[in-house]
Design an enzyme around this catalytic site. Structure first.
Site, PDB file in Angstrom:
ATOM      1  CD  GLU A   9      -2.568  18.599   1.897  1.00 32.81           C
ATOM      2  OE1 GLU A   9      -1.634  18.129   2.175  1.00 32.81           O
ATOM      3  OE2 GLU A   9      -3.500  18.160   1.040  1.00 32.81           O
ATOM      4  CB  THR A  19      -0.700   8.032   1.799  1.00 29.15           C
ATOM      5  OG1 THR A  19      -0.584   8.314   0.385  1.00 29.15           O
ATOM      6  CG2 THR A  19      -0.130   6.810   2.105  1.00 29.15           C
ATOM      7  CB  SER A  55      -1.643  -0.813   8.075  1.00 28.63           C
ATOM      8  OG  SER A  55      -1.876  -1.602   6.739  1.00 28.63           O
ATOM      9  CB  ILE A  90       1.354  -1.019  11.347  1.00 27.91           C
ATOM     10  CG1 ILE A  90       0.082  -1.699  10.940  1.00 27.91           C
ATOM     11  CG2 ILE A  90       2.495  -2.050  11.896  1.00 27.91           C
ATOM     12  CD1 ILE A  90      -0.646  -2.496  12.039  1.00 27.91           C
ATOM     13  CG  HIS A 110       5.676  -1.705   9.447  1.00 28.99           C
ATOM     14  ND1 HIS A 110       5.075  -2.844   9.210  1.00 28.99           N
ATOM     15  CD2 HIS A 110       5.058  -0.830   8.993  1.00 28.99           C
ATOM     16  CE1 HIS A 110       3.670  -2.747   8.741  1.00 28.99           C
ATOM     17  NE2 HIS A 110       3.794  -1.357   8.321  1.00 28.99           N
ATOM     18  NE  ARG A 170       0.008  -0.055  -0.180  1.00 28.46           N
ATOM     19  CZ  ARG A 170      -0.752  -1.147  -0.391  1.00 28.46           C
ATOM     20  NH1 ARG A 170      -1.948  -1.153  -0.601  1.00 28.46           N
ATOM     21  NH2 ARG A 170       0.007  -2.342  -0.243  1.00 28.46           N
ATOM     22  CB  ILE A 206       7.017   8.369   2.164  1.00 33.09           C
ATOM     23  CG1 ILE A 206       8.164   9.626   1.876  1.00 33.09           C
ATOM     24  CG2 ILE A 206       6.926   7.778   3.692  1.00 33.09           C
ATOM     25  CD1 ILE A 206       9.351   8.865   2.021  1.00 33.09           C
ATOM     26  CB  CYS A 221     -21.232   4.939  17.722  1.00 34.32           C
ATOM     27  SG  CYS A 221     -22.590   4.873  16.859  1.00 34.32           S
ATOM     28  CB  CYS A 280     -24.645   4.725  13.779  1.00 33.49           C
ATOM     29  SG  CYS A 280     -24.437   6.381  13.922  1.00 33.49           S
TER      30      CYS A 280
END
Lengths: 423, 474
Positions: free
Chosen positions: B33, B42, B47, B49, B51, B313, B338, B404, B439
């Site tokens: 990496e 990314t 999001s 999500i 899907h 993306r 991807i 927080c 914060c």
């Protein structure tokens, strides 16, 4: 100390507000008090405020923040008021059951007869300002930078731009300069500074640091560390004016763009919050609309001087003491007198007066919405003017106050309100 | 030089998922990496999500792997102890939007094999989500729509892979790649060289560059920038479901969604970005999010925005995922292009590529493979009794550092001690959420820096936000 898991007064926060409240409550005859502090020492933010200028009202001398705190901490110790450090209040119920958590404390539930909220405030972060650009290292709120420099002793940057002219930002402009860093400019979105006049003079003017009013940061550059920011002038609607952009090469951006009362615990009690102050709605006893829950200091509304925090917190301490002995009604009681604001007065604290139980004299604290010259502060009951005072300059950065006596307020008809305005 | 079995390039959710699935086989695995930690591209700015799978064109790899991944996600999240909520999603036709678009999506979803789809009228939609605009004329409800924590999913895949023997090498960008006898040789930016029988290209927005080093069938990836606004937890009750609008040609458009941690998020915009390292937000993008979100949901509480950010993306010119062994480079496996629904598809991509490589190599299953991973204890989500018991065992879990998000010193230390563990402020933030709250690290920064310094045994001056050059003190 925690054996019976009940205390008469539990104070959340061991900063200037919590300390002053504790001392006053003890002096008022309450024996069973506990201060709960999340940090590793008492004193709160004062510990990192190593500049002078504290205590002129309270002690008639000029102290540094740690010195000011030390005087109250000494009183707390003399009076043998118990306190817990490194301990977080995880929840507070409207029944005043408080849950604590700490390394040594473990998890404890304590039932309190009265709770004083004194948690202070936090700084508005970059994200809340929606400043576009990269998100590199080197962007600090002024208070975080202050802690790293003054308590931990580290250097946070060499060339800085400061956005926002709140007091901590102004103080940090001087502090960075004294530490050998270069402060290129302080940009302020508004056409006036949010800080105290004396701080502008002593922290900027004395060091030749420009204050750019009606300016803001419109871009942050640097993928790893800040490499520069762009500052632009803003119009009356505070939108950047195209063509006025100026690039500043710097490695650090400090933000001093407002303080937000830290009321997450207050919400748990179901106490009503003011959308203007961000703190609880209180009456002249600094009691919220939840019986037995009081608030004071910057968690209630952001103060300009710690001296006023101490004064207000002492009152909360005395009133909490009176409450545990059986006196006083909560705010929100329909028979209390509401205080309305007009003409540039943004809010008052308290927002209500418990007229049947009020003291001989009360202090209304407030801030104004803009810079005003040659205005009169006036207080009305219906058509009747109860109070007026001429002022030369009023500014949003400075907290104002009005003292009213019980005698002057007299009797109120049902539904009658008190009104404060500028004219 | 010893020959590795498999080298995975890229420590995003896809690379880590592939590494974890490969670690079930008797193969020695290295993941390289270029950043200091997993989940640094990314995977950290999307999001979040899961899907349902009605959006991608039937027959595409996106459609296939979306639906497979969506079906796998709940099980994976459980196995890896990652926050996942099946909160459902909704696509809206608003105002003059073509309501037939909703029908088209429904039909496409059925073709893709998506279960639990329903077409709703505007009123039916508002009954489920009272905050929706009065202008909503029709909606598609997807019962399988869900949300997941992408940070923790990626870290969990990495930890599970590591616990099953996979090695990780950070700050190692692949600068050269060539075919050698029986495999490939990688040159790394840290000066190292690696020989490996198989390569998995999970390099995200750089996957075309890696691919093009060994293949004549060139890929072309455009970095498509998406900006987001994240709101405080007090905004959480605005909507319960993930709210989309009928998609346009630049993607699915701006959504409004709760996150698994109870924040509200809105975004992304879609702007092609020539600089693949440019994750700067712009004033224009941030204001676009506000106006587009407000067309779908009334009174989105933008005044409690706590941060804004942008991610890139990887949009491949062909418009679909590029998955599997490269035709002219045997032993080189792509997971390229991807973009959305990449997070959803990641579990399925991981299994698919691992199986392909296992088959090609003839490796057998590891007898002692452990598919589970236990998450770092989250004190904020515990009962008082659970907290008390944990503090008894390790008092560091009693000391709140991030007020927080109620993150304790114990959690932060554990995040650093995990393998692969946090090495930076951002690495801690992604694993245990210190600094993620309202914060934005104002209060916890000094203490988190100290803990990192103690645990890593490096001076405070070397504590970084993320990659080298992002030191906090200078």
């Amino acid at each position: 100390m925690l054996g019976d898991l009940h205390v008469e007064i539990l104070i959340i926060g061991g900063g200037p507000a919590g300390l002053a409240a504790a001392v006053a409550a003890k002096n008022a005859g309450v024996q069973d008090i506990l201060i709960v502090e999340r940090d590793r020492m008492l004193g709160g933010i004062l510990n990192q405020c190593i500049h002078n200028g504290f205590g002129l009202h309270t002690f008639r001398e000029e102290l540094t923040g740690p010195e000011y705190a030390a005087r109250f901490i000494a009183r707390v110790k003399e009076l043998e008021i118990p306190y817990l450090l490194n301990t977080m209040v995880m929840s507070v119920g409207s029944d005043r059951t408080v849950t604590l958590m700490g390394r040594e404390t473990g998890v404890k539930k304590i039932k309190a007869d009265a709770v004083i909220l004194a948690m202070g405030c936090r700084e508005r972060p970059r994200g809340a300002l929606s400043i576009p650009g990269y998100r590199p290292a080197g962007i600090y709120t002024a208070g975080t930078a202050q802690r790293l420099m003054n308590i931990e002793g580290y250097s946070i940057g060499k060339r800085a731009v400061i956005l926002g002219s709140g007091d901590i930002g102004l103080i940090m402009a001087r502090r960075l300069t004294l530490e050998g860093a270069e402060v290129l400019a302080v940009a302020e979105l508004m056409p006036y500074s949010g800080g105290l006049k004396r701080n502008i003079v002593q922290c900027l003017n004395d060091y030749g640091i420009p204050l750019l009013l009606s300016h803001t940061v419109v871009d942050i550059r640097g993928k790893e560390r800040v490499s520069g920011v762009t500052i632009a002038e803003v119009d009356e609607k505070r939108n950047p004016i195209p063509g006025t952009e100026q690039d500043y090469e710097c490695d650090t951006l400090l933000l001093s763009c407002g303080l937000l009362p830290e009321n997450e615990l207050t919400r748990m009690t179901n106490a009503s919050l003011s959308t203007v102050t961000g703190g609880a709605v209180v009456n002249d006893r600094l009691q919220t609309d939840i019986p037995g829950i009081f608030a004071c200091g910057n968690v209630l509304h952001v103060h300009d001087l710690v001296d006023y925090v101490s004064e207000e917190a002492a009152l909360a301490g005395e009133n909490a003491a009176a409450y545990v002995k059986g006196a006083g009604a909560a705010s929100g009681d329909p028979e209390q007198i509401r205080i309305e604001t007009e003409g540039g007065v943004r809010y008052t604290v308290p927002q209500q007066i418990d007229i049947r139980n009020m003291r001989d004299e009360i202090t209304l604290r407030f801030r104004v919405a803009d810079v005003y010259k040659d205005k009169t502060i006036a207080v009305y009951k219906g058509e009747e003017k109860l109070y007026s005072r001429r002022t030369r300059v009023l500014a949003p950065g400075e907290m104002e106050q009005v003292k009213l006596t019980r005698e002057k307020l007299g009797d109120f008809a049902p539904g009658e309100v008190l009104k404060i305005t500028l004219e | 030089m010893a020959m590795r079995d498999v080298t995975v390039i890229g420590g995003g959710v896809v690379g880590c998922a592939v590494a974890r699935e490969l670690s079930a086989w008797d193969l020695d695995i290295l993941l390289v990496e270029k950043e200091e930690d997993v989940c640094s591209g990314t995977s950290k700015a999307n999001s979040a999500i899961v899907h349902a799978g009605f959006d991608a064109a039937p027959g595409s790899l996106k459609a296939k792997f979306n639906v497979l991944g969506s079906r796998m996600m709940a099980g994976i999240a459980k196995e890896l102890d990652v926050p996942y909520v099946n909160n459902q999603s909704m696509v809206l036709a608003v105002g003059n939007d073509d309501a037939a678009g909703i029908r088209d999506l429904y039909d496409r979803g059925i073709k893709n094999g998506v279960e639990g789809l329903k077409v709703l009228t505007g009123d039916e939609a508002r009954e489920l989500e009272p905050a929706l605009s009065k202008e909503v004329t029709a909606a598609l409800l997807a019962e399988t729509g869900a949300i997941v924590c992408p940070f923790e999913l990626t870290a969990a895949y990495a930890e599970c892979a590591a616990s099953n023997g996979a090695e990780f090498r950070f700050l190692s960008e692949v600068t050269g790649l060539r075919k050698i006898d029986g495999g490939y040789e990688l040159e790394l930016s840290d000066g190292g060289k690696i020989q490996t029988r198989y390569v998995v290209n999970a390099a995200g927005i750089y996957a075309d560059i890696i691919h093009n080093m060994v293949s004549e069938k060139k890929l072309s990836i455009t970095a498509r920038k998406g900006s987001y606004l994240l709101m405080d937890k007090e905004a959480a009750s605005t909507v319960g479901r993930t709210i989309f609008r009928v998609p346009g040609k630049m993607g699915k458009g701006v959504l409004v969604t709760p996150t698994v941690h109870g924040n509200l998020m809105s975004g992304p915009t879609a702007d092609d970005e020539p600089d693949r390292d440019n994750t700067a937000t712009t004033a224009d993008a941030l204001s676009q999010i506000k106006s587009k979100a407000s067309e779908m949901v009334e009174n989105v509480p933008f005044k409690v925005v706590i941060t804004s950010f942008a991610g890139l993306r990887a949009h491949e010119a062909g418009g679909d995922f590029v998955l599997g062994e490269c035709g002219d480079a045997p032993g080189f496996y792509d997971a390229a292009g991807i973009e959305s629904p990449g997070l959803t598809a990641a579990p399925a991509i991981g299994v698919f590529l691992a199986n392909e490589i296992a088959k090609a190599s003839g490796a057998g299953k590891k007898a002692d493979y452990r598919p589970e991973r236990k998450g770092i204890p989250a004190v904020s989500a515990m009962s008082d009794e659970e907290r008390a018991a944990l503090i008894e065992k390790d008092p560091d879990y009693g000391k709140i550092v991030c007020r927080c998000e109620s993150v304790t010193e114990g959690e932060i230390r554990e995040a650093i001690r995990r393998k692969p563990g946090a090495r930076s402020m951002d690495g801690i933030k992604r694993r245990v959420r210190a600094g993620m709250g309202r914060c934005q690290a104002g209060f916890c920064t000094p203490r988190v820096m100290e803990i990192l310094s103690e645990e890593l045994g490096v001076p405070m001056e070397e504590i970084r936000k993320n990659r080298p050059g992002s030191e906090l003190l200078i």
